[in-house]
Design an enzyme around this catalytic site. Structure first.
Site, PDB file in Angstrom:
ATOM      1  N   ASP A   1       0.843  -1.186   0.000  1.00  0.00           N
ATOM      2  CA  ASP A   1       0.000   0.000   0.000  1.00  0.00           C
ATOM      3  C   ASP A   1       0.882   1.241   0.000  1.00  0.00           C
ATOM      4  O   ASP A   1       2.035   1.183   0.413  1.00  0.00           O
ATOM      5  CB  ASP A   1      -0.897  -0.016   1.256  1.00  0.00           C
ATOM      6  CG  ASP A   1      -2.043   0.967   1.141  1.00  0.00           C
ATOM      7  OD1 ASP A   1      -2.345   1.386   0.013  1.00  0.00           O
ATOM      8  OD2 ASP A   1      -2.627   1.315   2.180  1.00  0.00           O
TER       9      ASP A   1
ATOM     10  N   GLU B   1     -10.293  -5.738  -6.016  1.00  0.00           N
ATOM     11  CA  GLU B   1     -10.654  -4.311  -6.152  1.00  0.00           C
ATOM     12  C   GLU B   1      -9.719  -3.590  -7.129  1.00  0.00           C
ATOM     13  O   GLU B   1     -10.122  -2.663  -7.824  1.00  0.00           O
ATOM     14  CB  GLU B   1     -10.531  -3.612  -4.782  1.00  0.00           C
ATOM     15  CG  GLU B   1     -11.702  -3.841  -3.865  1.00  0.00           C
ATOM     16  CD  GLU B   1     -12.974  -3.206  -4.412  1.00  0.00           C
ATOM     17  OE1 GLU B   1     -12.939  -1.992  -4.650  1.00  0.00           O
ATOM     18  OE2 GLU B   1     -13.964  -3.934  -4.624  1.00  0.00           O
ATOM     19  N   ASN B   2      -8.450  -4.007  -7.131  1.00  0.00           N
ATOM     20  CA  ASN B   2      -7.452  -3.332  -7.971  1.00  0.00           C
ATOM     21  C   ASN B   2      -7.731  -3.459  -9.464  1.00  0.00           C
ATOM     22  O   ASN B   2      -7.204  -2.680 -10.263  1.00  0.00           O
ATOM     23  CB  ASN B   2      -6.035  -3.835  -7.663  1.00  0.00           C
ATOM     24  CG  ASN B   2      -5.529  -3.420  -6.305  1.00  0.00           C
ATOM     25  OD1 ASN B   2      -4.753  -4.109  -5.663  1.00  0.00           O
ATOM     26  ND2 ASN B   2      -5.971  -2.267  -5.829  1.00  0.00           N
TER      27      ASN B   2
HETATM   28  C1  FPP Z   1      -0.496  -0.271  -3.515  1.00  0.00           C
HETATM   29  O1  FPP Z   1      -0.216   1.061  -3.801  1.00  0.00           O
HETATM   30  C2  FPP Z   1       0.067  -1.180  -4.509  1.00  0.00           C
HETATM   31  C3  FPP Z   1      -0.659  -1.917  -5.392  1.00  0.00           C
HETATM   32  C4  FPP Z   1      -2.117  -1.910  -5.422  1.00  0.00           C
HETATM   33  C5  FPP Z   1      -0.053  -2.801  -6.397  1.00  0.00           C
HETATM   34  C6  FPP Z   1       1.254  -3.453  -6.007  1.00  0.00           C
HETATM   35  C7  FPP Z   1       1.605  -4.500  -6.985  1.00  0.00           C
HETATM   36  C8  FPP Z   1       2.680  -4.497  -7.762  1.00  0.00           C
HETATM   37  C9  FPP Z   1       3.705  -3.423  -7.686  1.00  0.00           C
HETATM   38  C10 FPP Z   1       2.841  -5.620  -8.736  1.00  0.00           C
HETATM   39  C11 FPP Z   1       4.098  -6.406  -8.516  1.00  0.00           C
HETATM   40  C12 FPP Z   1       4.056  -7.226  -7.322  1.00  0.00           C
HETATM   41  C13 FPP Z   1       5.094  -7.987  -6.874  1.00  0.00           C
HETATM   42  C14 FPP Z   1       4.861  -8.940  -5.787  1.00  0.00           C
HETATM   43  C15 FPP Z   1       6.448  -7.928  -7.417  1.00  0.00           C
HETATM   44  P1  FPP Z   1      -1.357   2.092  -4.192  1.00  0.00           P
HETATM   45  O2  FPP Z   1      -1.285   2.332  -5.652  1.00  0.00           O
HETATM   46  O3  FPP Z   1      -2.674   1.575  -3.675  1.00  0.00           O
HETATM   47  O4  FPP Z   1      -0.907   3.336  -3.409  1.00  0.00           O
HETATM   48  P2  FPP Z   1      -1.857   4.426  -2.735  1.00  0.00           P
HETATM   49  O5  FPP Z   1      -2.594   3.736  -1.625  1.00  0.00           O
HETATM   50  O6  FPP Z   1      -0.873   5.410  -2.238  1.00  0.00           O
HETATM   51  O7  FPP Z   1      -2.735   4.951  -3.815  1.00  0.00           O
END
Ligand code: FPP
Length: 194
Positions: A38, A85-86
């Site tokens: 996150d 959700e993503n």
């Molecule tokens: C949260 O940050 C991150 C995510 C929803 C995606 C993370 C996944 C990857 C980077 C893919 C690769 C994974 C691995 C295991 C190598 P956010 O975008 O929700 O940040 P915010 O809460 O500040 O908006």
């Protein structure tokens, strides 16, 4: 946190890691650590960078967390990386994330394998693009006999779909006559979760 010493200037990340390591009591380390990814977006915004820079920095943290956890003797590291959700994020961001995941496997798999780490995926992995699923399944197969830390990545995960899947399994087993309705207890449910 308040007992943590101030960060000494001029130390390399490894150096800082070693001094922290020396303060840890191995008897009190958790056996299983779960991390929810996150704040990548916020991290980038605070620095005036594009979101993708935040995701890249997030992956660099994954690498460090993986290394340190394996070194400390943690038994299981679970990373909640991409929730159901993503999928609602803009298509360009989802594509970028899938690309980063592919890149991560391509770059890190050999090292993970050499460290004796066993890689696993949880969640509705089949929802991901086939070129990602192929790599994930290959990584699972390659490392399946490794006896070191288990590194689990949750992809297309959701608490509710995990429960729905467990209930479906139970219903199928009851219908097949392999599970008695009277045997459905907490343990029966828990053993069918990811
Ligand atoms: C949260 O940050 C991150 C995510 C929803 C995606 C993370 C996944 C990857 C980077 C893919 C690769 C994974 C691995 C295991 C190598 P956010 O975008 O929700 O940040 P915010 O809460 O500040 O908006």
């Amino acid at each position: 946190m308040k007992d943590r010493p101030p960060r000494e200037e001029g130390h390399s990340p490894e150096g800082a890691g070693e001094s922290l390591l020396a303060q840890l009591d191995p008897q009190r380390l958790p056996r299983h650590i779960a991390v929810i990814m996150d704040g990548n977006g916020r991290w980038a915004r605070e620095r005036g960078l594009p979101r993708v820079a935040g995701h890249r920095a997030g992956i660099a943290s994954v690498r460090e967390t993986l290394e340190s956890s394996a070194r400390l003797g943690v038994e299981v590291l679970t990373l909640y990386a991409f929730s159901t959700e993503n999928w609602k994020r803009p298509a360009a961001e989802v594509n970028t994330l899938m690309g980063l995941l592919r890149e991560f496997i391509d770059k890190e798999l050999q090292k993970i394998h050499e460290q004796g780490v066993s890689f696993r995926c949880i969640g509705r992995v089949e929802d991901l693009p086939s070129n990602v699923v192929k790599r994930l399944r290959h990584a699972e197969e390659l490392t399946s006999a490794n006896s070191g830390m288990v590194f689990q990545v949750a992809l297309s995960y959701s608490g509710r779909s995990e429960i729905a899947e467990a209930v479906r399994k139970i219903a199928n087993e009851v219908a097949a006559g392999t599970l008695e309705p009277g045997a459905i207890d907490e343990e029966a449910i828990s053993s069918r979760l990811y």
